[in-house]
Design a protein around this motif. Structure first.
Motif, PDB file in Angstrom:
ATOM      1  N   SER A 149      -3.043  -7.517  10.529  1.00  0.00           N
ATOM      2  CA  SER A 149      -2.215  -8.270  11.262  1.00  0.00           C
ATOM      3  C   SER A 149      -1.709  -8.486  12.798  1.00  0.00           C
ATOM      4  O   SER A 149      -0.463  -8.808  13.147  1.00  0.00           O
ATOM      5  CB  SER A 149      -0.943  -7.721  10.922  1.00  0.00           C
ATOM      6  OG  SER A 149      -0.764  -6.899   9.423  1.00  0.00           O
ATOM      7  N   THR A 150      -2.289  -7.859  13.686  1.00  0.00           N
ATOM      8  CA  THR A 150      -2.809  -8.139  15.457  1.00  0.00           C
ATOM      9  C   THR A 150      -2.955  -9.612  15.947  1.00  0.00           C
ATOM     10  O   THR A 150      -2.551 -10.245  16.320  1.00  0.00           O
ATOM     11  CB  THR A 150      -3.462  -7.579  16.041  1.00  0.00           C
ATOM     12  OG1 THR A 150      -4.844  -7.684  15.785  1.00  0.00           O
ATOM     13  CG2 THR A 150      -3.292  -6.322  15.968  1.00  0.00           C
ATOM     14  N   PHE A 186      -7.253   5.613  13.802  1.00  0.00           N
ATOM     15  CA  PHE A 186      -7.312   3.972  14.328  1.00  0.00           C
ATOM     16  C   PHE A 186      -6.320   3.374  12.469  1.00  0.00           C
ATOM     17  O   PHE A 186      -6.343   4.413  12.208  1.00  0.00           O
ATOM     18  CB  PHE A 186      -8.429   3.312  14.397  1.00  0.00           C
ATOM     19  CG  PHE A 186      -9.004   3.954  15.675  1.00  0.00           C
ATOM     20  CD1 PHE A 186      -9.236   3.725  17.166  1.00  0.00           C
ATOM     21  CD2 PHE A 186      -9.949   4.800  15.328  1.00  0.00           C
ATOM     22  CE1 PHE A 186      -9.357   4.275  18.046  1.00  0.00           C
ATOM     23  CE2 PHE A 186     -10.979   5.331  16.583  1.00  0.00           C
ATOM     24  CZ  PHE A 186     -10.621   5.401  17.581  1.00  0.00           C
ATOM     25  N   PRO A 187      -5.872   2.606  13.200  1.00  0.00           N
ATOM     26  CA  PRO A 187      -5.113   1.492  12.597  1.00  0.00           C
ATOM     27  C   PRO A 187      -5.532   0.889  11.353  1.00  0.00           C
ATOM     28  O   PRO A 187      -7.013   1.031  11.378  1.00  0.00           O
ATOM     29  CB  PRO A 187      -4.288   0.568  13.558  1.00  0.00           C
ATOM     30  CG  PRO A 187      -4.158   1.054  14.606  1.00  0.00           C
ATOM     31  CD  PRO A 187      -5.346   1.766  15.033  1.00  0.00           C
ATOM     32  N   ILE A 188      -4.982   1.586  10.281  1.00  0.00           N
ATOM     33  CA  ILE A 188      -5.912   0.455   8.780  1.00  0.00           C
ATOM     34  C   ILE A 188      -6.482  -0.756   8.845  1.00  0.00           C
ATOM     35  O   ILE A 188      -5.567  -1.455   9.774  1.00  0.00           O
ATOM     36  CB  ILE A 188      -4.991   1.329   7.491  1.00  0.00           C
ATOM     37  CG1 ILE A 188      -3.822   0.662   7.403  1.00  0.00           C
ATOM     38  CG2 ILE A 188      -4.988   2.678   7.430  1.00  0.00           C
ATOM     39  CD1 ILE A 188      -3.512  -0.415   5.949  1.00  0.00           C
ATOM     40  N   GLU A 229     -11.361  -5.953  18.743  1.00  0.00           N
ATOM     41  CA  GLU A 229     -13.172  -5.552  19.327  1.00  0.00           C
ATOM     42  C   GLU A 229     -12.566  -4.163  20.072  1.00  0.00           C
ATOM     43  O   GLU A 229     -14.013  -3.176  19.897  1.00  0.00           O
ATOM     44  CB  GLU A 229     -13.604  -6.611  19.693  1.00  0.00           C
ATOM     45  CG  GLU A 229     -14.958  -6.785  20.042  1.00  0.00           C
ATOM     46  CD  GLU A 229     -15.574  -7.588  21.632  1.00  0.00           C
ATOM     47  OE1 GLU A 229     -15.968  -6.875  22.338  1.00  0.00           O
ATOM     48  OE2 GLU A 229     -15.094  -8.781  20.552  1.00  0.00           O
ATOM     49  N   SER A 230     -11.543  -4.300  20.664  1.00  0.00           N
ATOM     50  CA  SER A 230     -11.933  -3.555  21.473  1.00  0.00           C
ATOM     51  C   SER A 230     -11.669  -1.546  20.357  1.00  0.00           C
ATOM     52  O   SER A 230     -12.017  -0.458  21.361  1.00  0.00           O
ATOM     53  CB  SER A 230     -10.680  -2.929  22.402  1.00  0.00           C
ATOM     54  OG  SER A 230      -9.332  -2.987  22.184  1.00  0.00           O
ATOM     55  N   GLN A 279      -1.776   1.456  21.164  1.00  0.00           N
ATOM     56  CA  GLN A 279      -1.516  -0.338  21.344  1.00  0.00           C
ATOM     57  C   GLN A 279      -1.497  -1.278  20.598  1.00  0.00           C
ATOM     58  O   GLN A 279      -0.952  -1.837  19.632  1.00  0.00           O
ATOM     59  CB  GLN A 279      -2.059  -0.499  22.334  1.00  0.00           C
ATOM     60  CG  GLN A 279      -1.986  -1.626  22.998  1.00  0.00           C
ATOM     61  CD  GLN A 279      -0.713  -2.722  23.550  1.00  0.00           C
ATOM     62  OE1 GLN A 279       0.165  -1.547  24.036  1.00  0.00           O
ATOM     63  NE2 GLN A 279      -0.265  -3.733  23.385  1.00  0.00           N
ATOM     64  N   SER A 280      -2.849  -0.797  19.648  1.00  0.00           N
ATOM     65  CA  SER A 280      -3.671  -1.404  18.003  1.00  0.00           C
ATOM     66  C   SER A 280      -2.535  -1.817  17.198  1.00  0.00           C
ATOM     67  O   SER A 280      -2.306  -2.475  16.893  1.00  0.00           O
ATOM     68  CB  SER A 280      -4.680  -1.255  17.798  1.00  0.00           C
ATOM     69  OG  SER A 280      -4.715   0.396  17.488  1.00  0.00           O
ATOM     70  N   ALA A 281      -1.958  -0.508  17.072  1.00  0.00           N
ATOM     71  CA  ALA A 281      -0.883   0.060  15.609  1.00  0.00           C
ATOM     72  C   ALA A 281       0.562  -1.106  16.000  1.00  0.00           C
ATOM     73  O   ALA A 281       0.915  -1.753  15.734  1.00  0.00           O
ATOM     74  CB  ALA A 281      -0.326   1.611  15.876  1.00  0.00           C
TER      75      ALA A 281
END
Length: 503
Positions: free
Chosen positions: A120-121, A112-114, A128-129, A353-355
């Motif tokens: 930064s989102t 997953f993203p670091i 949480e997701s 999506q999160s990245a």
């Protein structure tokens, strides 16, 4: 493996029933504690050890028991129905071995993203997701406590583990960590917020003495942990390697009991980082309930302290009680039959999506979004060797990493691959040369220096310009556990500047 674990649990329960001993799954923690011998109590607060390590230095935790490649396990007492539970590293995804001897199955996890990218989102719901997806992998691969998130302050831009951490702002760090914890723990597994506290450098990290005023502690270095504890109720907290004003954090009663428990109301367990601190009895007295991965010396220190009266058995019982409470709420005690089949495809979509939401565009002089662009040339080693995250305990054994070249192709661009083989050969040669210089057992976890950049000739550049609509240059940096970055690494190298100017 699943059948073996369930059978073991059944045998433990049967043995306990036949002897009339209380069983952790069905009896109160108080009754189980009362049935324990002093020797069992001391073993309970110490992990199962770590093969090949003497405990004299920091390590990346590793065990081959139950879930190979996890960080460690707790001490089992079969006669009382107390199983060994699994503690596994994060925070960018579960770190376990992807393959196992004699087993054709694979056990890859999602990278997953670091942490910095997640923060930064500015999107707690999204974080949480991501945590929920991570927790599903932890649960389905048989781990019980996920050693994450990490939320130390970005005190200095060259800290080797900044990639694991969220921000220089304690509120951003705390809110992000709280969302992460809530997501992971929805899966009935625990988290361990770390590294508590003041752990802001890798250089000399096991002996570093952080001299910090009470006000700075409260307003900066502790605030994020306070927010995470009060808003998300993590199962555990991991104390850090360093000292605070002369005392190891894992041996500071002021930090672990007065602040964390008495002031903030934390009810869970505190564990050390692997081989953290230097006195097991002092750690018990401070309220640091579990020593990981555990050493014979720590056992002797605690037993001797009880015998000479410097540590009471009542003080030890407090720590043992918290260890039992943690094990009792674990999937192992509940008999969860994990599948070893998390939904990696769905989690890849969550990762993408999160990245995407966390990426930061520093400047755009009308180039983006790309218009009327079909053919693309890519330069820079990182275009071909993409960096998924940092190294050390925070690394993730993933099935694949999508390079910039492949990502552009997947997005429908026509990418010039004429330089691909040259780049990949160059990258492989420099990687092999670096690995040949490594000698110690931890070297596999060291950050890999970025390859020297290749600068194309004038004729090669002319051909690329003629055959493509645009060029993309990618420069990358990596870092990891054990080392801080250098100031030279922070700046563009001469070769990078040359490549940038010529392209």
């Amino acid at each position: 493996m699943k059948k073996l674990i369930l059978l073991s649990a059944a045998v433990m329960a049967l043995a306990g029933c036949e002897s009339g001993e209380p069983q952790l799954a069905t009896s109160s923690v108080k009754k189980v504690l009362k049935a324990m011998t002093l020797e069992e109590k001391v073993h309970m607060v110490i992990g199962m050890g770590m093969a090949g390590s003497d405990g004299n230095s920091a390590v990346v935790g590793a065990t081959q028991d139950i879930v190979p490649g996890a960080a460690g396990t707790t001490y089992p007492i079969p006669r009382l129905g107390i199983p060994s539970i699994v503690l596994a590293d994060g925070p960018a995804g579960l770190r376990i071995n992807p393959t196992r001897p004699g087993d054709d199955n694979t056990y890859y996890c999602t990278h997953f993203p670091i942490g910095t990218l997640l923060a930064s989102t500015w999107n707690q719901e999204l974080v949480e997701s991501v945590g929920t997806a991570m927790g599903e992998e932890v649960h389905e691969y048989g781990a019980d406590v996920y050693l994450a998130p990490a939320l130390n302050i970005h005190r200095h831009p060259l800290n080797g583990r900044n990639f694991e951490y969220y921000s220089e702002d304690p509120v951003v760090a705390g809110k992000t960590a709280a969302a992460y914890v809530r997501g992971v723990q929805k899966n009935d597994v625990g988290t361990s917020i770390k590294h508590f506290a003041y752990n802001n450098q890798e250089t000399n990290r096991t002996a570093n003495n952080a001299i910090i005023s009470p006000r700075a502690q409260r307003e900066i270095y502790l605030k994020g942990f306070e927010i995470a504890v009060k808003e998300a109720d993590p199962w555990t907290v991991m104390s850090s390697y360093n000292k605070i004003n002369g005392t190891y954090t894992s041996q500071s009663r002021d930090l672990i009991t007065t602040v964390l428990r008495d002031e903030w109301g934390f009810k869970g367990l505190v564990m050390t980082d692997w081989f953290g601190g230097d006195n097991g009895a002092a750690q018990m007295a401070a309220g640091n309930d579990m020593l990981q991965p555990g050493t014979p010396l720590q056992y002797e220190q605690i037993m001797n302290a009880i015998k000479d009266g410097s540590l009471s058995e009542a003080e030890l019982d407090v720590c043992v009680t918290r260890c039992l409470e943690l094990v009792k709420r674990s999937p192992k005690v509940k008999g969860y039959a994990y599948s070893n089949k998390p939904d990696l495809k769905a989690h890849a979509a969550v990762t993408r999506q999160s990245a995407l939401e966390g990426m930061v565009l520093l400047e755009n002089n009308g180039v983006l979004p790309l218009k009327d662009v079909k053919k693309v040339a890519v330069f820079g080693c990182t275009s071909y060797d993409f960096i998924a995250g940092g190294t050390g305990s925070g690394n993730v054994n993933r099935a694949y990493t999508v390079s910039l070249l492949d990502g552009l192709k997947n997005a429908g661009f026509e990418v010039d691959e004429s330089k691909k083989d040259v780049y990949l050969k160059h990258i492989a040669q420099e990687e092999a040369a670096f690995k040949a210089t490594l000698t110690d057992q931890l070297s596999a976890f060291y950050p890999m220096p970025r390859p020297t950049e290749l600068v194309p000739s004038a004729s090669e550049l002319a051909a690329s310009a003629k055959g493509n609509d645009i060029a993309i240059i990618t420069f990358g940096r990596n870092s990891g556990e054990f080392f801080d970055r250098t100031s030279a690494d922070f700046e563009l190298s001469a070769r990078e500047r040359e490549l940038l100017n010529k392209v």
